[in-house]
Design a protein around this motif. Structure first.
Motif, short mmCIF file in Angstrom:
data_model
loop_
_atom_site.label_atom_id
_atom_site.label_comp_id
_atom_site.label_asym_id
_atom_site.label_seq_id
_atom_site.Cartn_x
_atom_site.Cartn_y
_atom_site.Cartn_z
N GLY A 183 0.82 -1.21 0.00
CA GLY A 183 0.00 0.00 0.00
C GLY A 183 0.85 1.26 0.00
O GLY A 183 2.09 1.21 0.01
N LYS A 184 0.19 2.40 0.00
CA LYS A 184 0.88 3.69 -0.01
C LYS A 184 0.56 4.46 1.26
O LYS A 184 -0.60 4.58 1.65
CB LYS A 184 0.45 4.51 -1.23
N VAL A 185 1.59 4.97 1.92
CA VAL A 185 1.47 5.73 3.16
C VAL A 185 2.06 7.11 2.94
O VAL A 185 3.05 7.27 2.22
CB VAL A 185 2.19 5.01 4.32
N GLY A 186 1.47 8.13 3.57
CA GLY A 186 2.02 9.48 3.45
C GLY A 186 1.30 10.44 4.37
O GLY A 186 0.43 10.04 5.16
N TYR A 187 1.65 11.70 4.28
CA TYR A 187 1.03 12.71 5.12
C TYR A 187 -0.44 12.86 4.75
O TYR A 187 -0.81 12.86 3.57
CB TYR A 187 1.76 14.04 4.99
N ASN A 188 -1.26 12.98 5.76
CA ASN A 188 -2.69 13.10 5.55
C ASN A 188 -3.02 14.40 4.81
O ASN A 188 -2.69 15.49 5.29
CB ASN A 188 -3.40 13.10 6.92
N PRO A 189 -3.62 14.31 3.64
CA PRO A 189 -3.98 15.54 2.91
C PRO A 189 -4.96 16.42 3.67
O PRO A 189 -5.09 17.61 3.37
CB PRO A 189 -4.58 15.03 1.60
N ASN A 190 -5.63 15.84 4.68
CA ASN A 190 -6.57 16.60 5.49
C ASN A 190 -5.92 17.19 6.74
O ASN A 190 -6.60 17.77 7.58
CB ASN A 190 -7.75 15.72 5.90
N GLY A 191 -4.61 17.03 6.86
CA GLY A 191 -3.88 17.63 7.96
C GLY A 191 -3.73 16.76 9.19
O GLY A 191 -4.18 15.61 9.23
N MET B 29 -7.51 9.62 18.43
CA MET B 29 -6.66 9.74 17.26
C MET B 29 -5.58 10.78 17.48
O MET B 29 -5.86 11.89 17.94
CB MET B 29 -7.50 10.12 16.04
N LEU B 30 -4.34 10.41 17.18
CA LEU B 30 -3.21 11.33 17.22
C LEU B 30 -2.27 10.92 16.10
O LEU B 30 -1.46 10.00 16.25
CB LEU B 30 -2.47 11.25 18.57
N HIS B 31 -2.36 11.57 14.94
CA HIS B 31 -1.51 11.16 13.84
C HIS B 31 -1.37 12.25 12.79
O HIS B 31 -2.19 13.17 12.70
CB HIS B 31 -2.06 9.88 13.18
N THR B 32 -0.32 12.10 12.00
CA THR B 32 -0.02 13.01 10.91
C THR B 32 -0.04 12.30 9.57
O THR B 32 -0.48 12.86 8.57
CB THR B 32 1.37 13.67 11.12
N GLN B 33 0.44 11.05 9.55
CA GLN B 33 0.41 10.26 8.34
C GLN B 33 -0.74 9.25 8.40
O GLN B 33 -1.24 8.92 9.48
CB GLN B 33 1.74 9.52 8.12
N VAL B 34 -1.14 8.78 7.22
CA VAL B 34 -2.24 7.82 7.09
C VAL B 34 -1.95 6.87 5.93
O VAL B 34 -1.00 7.06 5.17
CB VAL B 34 -3.59 8.53 6.82
N VAL B 35 -2.79 5.87 5.81
CA VAL B 35 -2.76 5.02 4.61
C VAL B 35 -3.46 5.78 3.50
O VAL B 35 -4.65 6.11 3.61
CB VAL B 35 -3.46 3.67 4.87
N LEU B 36 -2.74 6.08 2.45
CA LEU B 36 -3.30 6.80 1.30
C LEU B 36 -3.92 5.86 0.28
O LEU B 36 -4.91 6.20 -0.36
CB LEU B 36 -2.21 7.65 0.63
N GLU B 37 -3.33 4.67 0.16
CA GLU B 37 -3.87 3.63 -0.73
C GLU B 37 -3.67 2.29 -0.04
O GLU B 37 -2.53 1.90 0.22
CB GLU B 37 -3.15 3.63 -2.08
N PRO B 38 -4.75 1.57 0.29
CA PRO B 38 -4.60 0.26 0.92
C PRO B 38 -3.91 -0.72 -0.03
O PRO B 38 -3.92 -0.53 -1.26
CB PRO B 38 -6.04 -0.16 1.19
N PRO B 39 -3.32 -1.76 0.51
CA PRO B 39 -2.67 -2.76 -0.35
C PRO B 39 -3.69 -3.50 -1.20
O PRO B 39 -4.89 -3.52 -0.88
CB PRO B 39 -2.03 -3.72 0.66
N PRO B 40 -3.26 -4.12 -2.28
CA PRO B 40 -4.17 -4.94 -3.08
C PRO B 40 -4.84 -6.01 -2.23
O PRO B 40 -4.18 -6.68 -1.44
CB PRO B 40 -3.24 -5.56 -4.13
N GLY B 41 -6.15 -6.12 -2.36
CA GLY B 41 -6.89 -7.14 -1.64
C GLY B 41 -7.35 -6.74 -0.25
O GLY B 41 -8.12 -7.47 0.38
#
Length: 261
Positions: free
Chosen positions: A132-140, A171-183
């Motif tokens: 999957g893809k992980v990165g900074y939350n576009p919603n902040g 909830m306390l976070h800055t990054q999130v899963v941007l795209e879950p892994p296949p399946g």
């Protein structure tokens, strides 16, 4: 998840786990310890692994904590009956050596069918490990207590079928899963994160929220970092007033262990 060749995981143990399992007839639950709060919060509430252990209702003798962020090595997956993965101030996208090694270990563990439950950083690391893809939350940046809403896919899932359609979670976070892994199956979302709860395999789950955090810990965190949050346009004082108990999220963690460990 996608088919792939999994790298070998480290097999030697290191350090002294918080709960010795010598002589036990049952394999321990592994807690992969990936980081800690600041010293003031850690002194008051315990480190992230201890908070997760307590929330899961695990005694010392049935738990093995391995602090991978401090260089401690994980034993082979067959030494454990289930795995819990903590949160961390480190970012998955930093791709630090211990995190990359842990991702390799998670891939190997998944191939053996080992039950796993990742929290926050653990949620992101599992998705990253499986493609999957992980990165900074576009919603902040996200902090405080918010509602998690179940998706239709959760209705017949053993872990979530008895949970309410919406429940409170910390909830306390800055990054999130941007795209879950296949399946991967998306089980729930939050106001700022569409992939807040995932099922990555029949016995592998992850949540961006923290079932292990107490209301007192979240309030103390918000108070300590009030100025930092203000710089990010977040009113931590107002968020503190909205912090409340999260019994349903804690129950998911304990139910996972009852079902799969």
């Amino acid at each position: 998840m996608s088919s792939q060749t999994f790298a070998s995981a480290p097999t030697s143990s290191s350090g002294s786990p918080s709960g010795s399992t010598s002589g036990s007839t049952s394999a321990p639950v592994l807690i992969i310890h990936t980081g800690d709060p600041n010293d003031e919060l850690k002194d008051a509430f315990g480190n992230y692994a201890v908070q997760l252990q307590q929330a899961a209702g695990l005694a010392d003798h049935e738990t093995e904590i391995v602090s991978v962020f401090q260089g401690h090595a994980l034993r082979a997956p067959n030494h454990y009956r289930a795995v819990l993965i903590t949160g961390s101030p480190t970012m998955v996208t930093d791709q630090v050596a211990w995190s990359e090694q842990t991702a390799q270990w998670l891939r190997e563990a998944a191939e053996t069918g080992l039950p796993m439950f990742g929290v926050c950083y653990g949620h992101q690391l599992l998705s990253y490990a499986f493609g999957g893809k992980v990165g900074y939350n576009p919603n902040g940046k996200v902090a405080g207590t918010m509602a998690v809403t179940k998706h239709a896919a959760a209705a017949n899932d053993a872990l979530l079928q008895d949970a309410p359609e919406s429940f409170a979670a910390h909830m306390l976070h800055t990054q999130v899963v941007l795209e879950p892994p296949p399946g991967a199956v998306v089980l729930g979302s939050s106001p700022k994160d569409p992939y807040h709860m995932l099922k990555l395999a029949p016995t592998i789950y992850s949540t961006q929220f923290h079932p292990e955090f107490s209301t007192d810990f979240v309030k103390a965190h918000l108070t300590y970092y009030t100025d930092t949050y203000r710089e990010n346009g977040i009113d931590a004082t107002q968020l503190c007033q909205c912090v409340k108990e999260t019994p349903q999220s804690i129950e998911l963690l304990r139910r996972f262990l009852r079902l799969h460990a």
